[in-house]
Design an enzyme around this catalytic site. Structure first.
Site, PDB file in Angstrom:
ATOM      1  CG  ASP A   1     -35.165 -37.540   2.104  1.00  0.00           C
ATOM      2  OD1 ASP A   1     -35.776 -38.597   1.865  1.00  0.00           O
ATOM      3  OD2 ASP A   1     -35.709 -36.538   2.596  1.00  0.00           O
TER       4      ASP A   1
ATOM      5  CG  ASP B   1     -41.483 -38.726   3.390  1.00  0.00           C
ATOM      6  OD1 ASP B   1     -42.364 -39.249   4.091  1.00  0.00           O
ATOM      7  OD2 ASP B   1     -41.243 -37.521   3.404  1.00  0.00           O
TER       8      ASP B   1
HETATM    9  N1  GLY Z   1     -39.594 -36.218   1.546  1.00  0.00           N
HETATM   10  C1  GLY Z   1     -40.143 -35.018   2.032  1.00  0.00           C
HETATM   11  C2  GLY Z   1     -41.339 -34.542   1.327  1.00  0.00           C
HETATM   12  O1  GLY Z   1     -42.011 -35.263   0.629  1.00  0.00           O
HETATM   13  O2  GLY Z   1     -41.657 -33.389   1.477  1.00  0.00           O
END
Ligand code: GLY
Length: 379
Positions: free
Chosen positions: A101, A158
């Site tokens: 992320d 994600d």
């Molecule tokens: N990227 C993690 C979530 O959407 O919770």
């Protein structure tokens, strides 16, 4: 003019923008350098999660601030965004807690700063983060691995939202390596995460040696085979962004197909998204963040389609935003957080369920600024 916004929609969005300004000016003035995540009892606290400075949402507050600085030129927003970016250096230098992320963390802080001010230190931070993301690439399976520890073969939906960091790095360095990784990852996501009916898996576990798909666990949704609404939202926006950066039509088609599936589910529920579209009818659990992210994805699709489709996708985004605002917004300037009823994951505890989460606000702000053409592309 990208968006086919009618007069009524425009008046509504202008009114909301004024309320966003008041609310964020008030929040910004009492924040004192903290990096917010979930508002508890109407108050943000400084990164109060076990992952601390490494937490994946730590870029959304500076992202809100840069969007608002761009839209208003209020220097307070810029100063607070710069302070948050500097705090994130501890994560960049510490490295061990970092993960897939890093796009969410540095596109919204350092890269946003660089795009708006040309700050070279910020550019270096962004390139450093892009190199970290590229270093997670598995060439045998052609995917960027998720998380740390023993998730060696995990690919998640994600991560489509992190790869714009790689598209940016390729552009910045005039070096296609980063974009190749991003495209390979998007291709693998399309193959193993998007189902033929337009719904998505959150996770696929691949063999890290061969890339063979071994399993698709339920992840943050209800169960394997269910349909986590925020995961569908990441797919809509993520594939639309990969289309923007590559021009490859299969990504736009994927974004539309997941959007059609997700929006029909949300529309049937009064335009308010449940956490999972394939969960038991009870308990009822909302996730407002899915509506906000999907809206931004729909508005991104609008940028790449012809006149009639523009009207359709804009109207759908507007429905989601208006319903979400009506049901979930808190405009009290004395309390923190705008959009309530965001949910981290289907099986999360009460602290994580139907709460005001910073990324719900980020995507709401971005969507409203997009409608008014006051945004800048952070992705
Ligand atoms: N990227 C993690 C979530 O959407 O919770």
């Amino acid at each position: 003019m990208n968006y086919a916004l009618n007069d009524d929609g425009h008046i509504w969005a202008e009114g909301v923008f004024e309320k966003i300004k008041f609310k964020l000016e008030a929040e910004c003035s009492r924040m004192e350098g903290i990096i917010p995540y979930i508002a508890k009892n109407g108050r943000y606290h400084d990164i109060d999660v076990p992952d601390g400075i490494y937490w994946w949402t730590n870029g959304f507050w500076p992202g809100i601030l840069w969007q608002m600085y761009h839209a208003t030129k209020n220097e307070e927003f810029r100063k607070a965004a710069e302070a948050a970016e500097k705090r994130l250096d501890e994560a960049l230098e510490g490295w061990e807690g970092l993960h897939h992320d890093v796009g969410f963390m540095w596109l919204h802080s350092a890269v946003a700063n660089y795009r708006l001010t040309g700050n070279r230190d910020s550019c270096r931070r962004g390139l450093h983060a892009a190199n970290l993301l590229a270093g997670r690439y598995n060439p045998a399976g052609k995917f960027i691995r998720a998380w740390n520890g023993d998730c060696t073969g995990w690919i998640i939906i994600d991560c489509l939202m992190n790869i714009p960091l790689l598209y940016w790095a390729s552009e910045e360095l005039h070096d296609p390596r980063f974009a190749y990784i991003a495209q390979n990852h998007a291709d693998t996501a399309l193959k193993v995460l998007v189902r033929p009916d337009g719904s998505c898996n959150h996770i696929a576990v691949l063999s890290p040696e061969t890339g063979e798909c071994l399993e698709t666990p339920g992840g943050q949704g209800y169960a394997p085979g269910s349909s986590w609404s925020r995961g569908q939202a990441w797919a809509v926006y993520g594939f639309a962004l990969s289309f923007r950066h590559t021009g490859r039509k299969e990504y736009l088609d994927a974004a539309k197909s997941v959007a059609h599936y997700a929006v029909s589910n949300i529309a049937l529920n009064g335009w308010l998204p449940l956490v999972d579209f394939r969960a038991p009818a009870r308990p009822v659990k909302y996730d407002s963040t899915a509506a906000m992210i999907t809206s931004c994805g729909l508005l991104e699709i609008v940028c790449h389609v012809g006149e009639y489709e523009k009207s359709f996708y804009t109207a759908v985004a507007l429905n989601l935003l208006r319903s979400g605002e009506r049901a979930f917004a808190d405009w009290n300037t004395e309390t923190d957080g705008i959009i309530g009823k965001g949910t981290g994951s289907y099986h999360g505890g009460p602290d994580d369920t139907e709460v005001s989460i910073i990324y719900g606000d980020y995507f709401f702000v971005e969507a409203i600024l997009r409608l008014l053409e006051k945004d800048f592309l952070i992705w």
